[in-house]
Design an enzyme around this catalytic site. Structure first.
Site, PDB file in Angstrom:
ATOM      1  N   THR A  88      30.805  33.965  38.069  1.00  0.00           N
ATOM      2  CA  THR A  88      31.069  34.373  39.466  1.00  0.00           C
ATOM      3  C   THR A  88      31.492  35.837  39.473  1.00  0.00           C
ATOM      4  O   THR A  88      32.264  36.271  38.621  1.00  0.00           O
ATOM      5  CB  THR A  88      32.161  33.490  40.103  1.00  0.00           C
ATOM      6  OG1 THR A  88      31.716  32.132  40.075  1.00  0.00           O
ATOM      7  CG2 THR A  88      32.420  33.872  41.554  1.00  0.00           C
ATOM      8  N   PHE A 116      33.403  38.747  41.484  1.00  0.00           N
ATOM      9  CA  PHE A 116      34.453  38.925  42.491  1.00  0.00           C
ATOM     10  C   PHE A 116      34.549  40.401  42.840  1.00  0.00           C
ATOM     11  O   PHE A 116      34.314  41.266  41.981  1.00  0.00           O
ATOM     12  CB  PHE A 116      35.817  38.486  41.926  1.00  0.00           C
ATOM     13  CG  PHE A 116      35.933  37.010  41.643  1.00  0.00           C
ATOM     14  CD1 PHE A 116      35.353  36.454  40.514  1.00  0.00           C
ATOM     15  CD2 PHE A 116      36.638  36.184  42.500  1.00  0.00           C
ATOM     16  CE1 PHE A 116      35.466  35.087  40.247  1.00  0.00           C
ATOM     17  CE2 PHE A 116      36.758  34.818  42.242  1.00  0.00           C
ATOM     18  CZ  PHE A 116      36.166  34.270  41.110  1.00  0.00           C
TER      19      PHE A 116
HETATM   20  O1  LIG Z   1      37.926  27.233  44.205  1.00  0.00           O
HETATM   21  C1  LIG Z   1      38.141  28.100  43.360  1.00  0.00           C
HETATM   22  O2  LIG Z   1      38.699  27.874  42.278  1.00  0.00           O
HETATM   23  C2  LIG Z   1      37.717  29.468  43.637  1.00  0.00           C
HETATM   24  O3  LIG Z   1      38.265  30.382  43.072  1.00  0.00           O
HETATM   25  C3  LIG Z   1      36.565  29.689  44.580  1.00  0.00           C
HETATM   26  C4  LIG Z   1      35.224  29.780  43.879  1.00  0.00           C
HETATM   27  C5  LIG Z   1      34.149  30.321  44.883  1.00  0.00           C
HETATM   28  O4  LIG Z   1      34.430  30.564  46.034  1.00  0.00           O
HETATM   29  O5  LIG Z   1      33.001  30.473  44.440  1.00  0.00           O
HETATM   30  C6  LIG Z   1      35.313  30.756  42.784  1.00  0.00           C
HETATM   31  C7  LIG Z   1      34.630  30.602  41.626  1.00  0.00           C
HETATM   32  C8  LIG Z   1      33.732  29.457  41.407  1.00  0.00           C
HETATM   33  O6  LIG Z   1      32.440  29.952  41.661  1.00  0.00           O
HETATM   34  C9  LIG Z   1      33.991  28.327  42.327  1.00  0.00           C
HETATM   35  C10 LIG Z   1      34.762  28.485  43.426  1.00  0.00           C
END
Ligand SMILES: O=C(O)C(=O)C[C@]1(C(=O)O)C=C[C@@H](O)C=C1
Length: 292
Positions: free
Chosen positions: A177, A179
């Site tokens: 992911t 950010f």
């Molecule tokens: O729910 C979490 O733990 C988050 O940090 C959110 C979140 C997102 O929004 O994509 C962050 C990383 C992962 O891809 C899954 C969920």
């Protein structure tokens, strides 16, 4: 709160991937959990936090549209990005076996990232979306829920005292992911690292100019790393003669600094075709790690 430390807002509760991303972006910071993405934006605007770290896209689940929309609605600046490898686990109340799981709860992105694996595991369980992965784990632990599993991190299992039924359940092991790090003011990025610039714009009415925008970058040999289109909320539909067309705002990330000549020139040319244009930020690229 420790006044010496940077305060970094994230969405979710402790154990969320966003908390880990905040720690990666700003080691030794104090993290501030927020209920919603919008609350994280507001906590920076209201000076409760110095920065916010929010997910923008995932290699399997795709874009987090809500955060694209919020970037436009708010005026924070992107000052950095961080890529976080996301390793999901299936968690349950201690003693619960997979056969008795009737529901799997998690953040919609996490459910999407594990969809094929959940099917392969043969779970006879409905999927249900909740606000964040760690919040799903916390809910099971606090309420002694025994027919439900959560998709969350191993750290969430540890924090909330849950058992790991399955480890590494994302559909691809290279699940990452990305950010963005948001601040109230822009920061002049260091000159010794590859830089990226993020912009958002809408095309002038009646100009079928997207190819011209792309050409403004192509002729200057500027690589585009991402294009996202979202509905143009203040003018979602345009009627041209008898045809109804959807109107969009476009988000583009490109690999150049807004201060270098070719970046400046490309943006100047682009503005000939746009009715609206904004730089969201210019910041060092996180080029990730091969092992991630
Ligand atoms: O729910 C979490 O733990 C988050 O940090 C959110 C979140 C997102 O929004 O994509 C962050 C990383 C992962 O891809 C899954 C969920």
């Amino acid at each position: 709160m420790d006044a010496q430390k940077l305060h970094v807002a994230y969405q979710g509760v402790p154990g969320a991937y966003s908390e880990a991303a905040a720690g990666k972006a700003c080691p030794n910071c104090e993290t501030i959990p927020c209920d919603q993405f919008e609350t994280a934006f507001q906590s920076v605007e209201n000076r409760i936090a110095d920065l916010a770290v929010l997910p923008i896209e995932n290699s399997l689940g795709g874009s987090i549209h809500r955060n694209y929309d919020l970037l436009l609605r708010h005026t924070l600046h992107i000052i950095g990005e961080v890529q976080l490898p996301v390793h999901h686990c299936l968690l349950a109340f201690p003693g619960v076996r997979s056969e008795s799981v009737r529901r799997v709860i998690s953040h919609p992105q996490a459910l999407a990232q594990c969809e094929q694996t959940l099917t392969k595991l043969g779970l006879n369980a409905a999927r249900e979306a909740v606000d964040d992965t760690a919040g799903a784990a916390e809910h099971i632990a606090l309420n002694n829920v025994r027919d439900t599993a959560a998709i969350a991190s191993a750290r969430a299992a540890e924090l909330y005292g849950l058992e790991i039924l399955a480890n590494g359940i994302q559909d691809d092991s290279r699940n990452v992911t990305r950010f963005v790090v948001l601040a109230r003011d822009p920061v002049i990025p260091p000159a010794d690292r590859p830089l990226k610039t993020s912009i958002v714009f809408a095309l002038e009415k009646g100009t079928p100019a997207l190819f011209k925008v792309l050409a403004a970058f192509a002729v200057r040999n500027i690589n585009l790393t991402k294009i996202e289109s979202r509905p143009h909320r203040s003018c979602p539909i345009r009627v041209a003669e008898t045809v109804k067309r959807f109107e969009y705002v476009f988000y583009v990330d490109f690999e150049a600094s807004m201060a270098e000549q070719r970046g400046e020139e490309a943006m100047a040319e682009l503005q000939e075709y746009t009715s609206f244009f904004r730089v969201l930020g210019c910041y060092p690229m996180d080029i990730g790690h091969k092992s991630a």
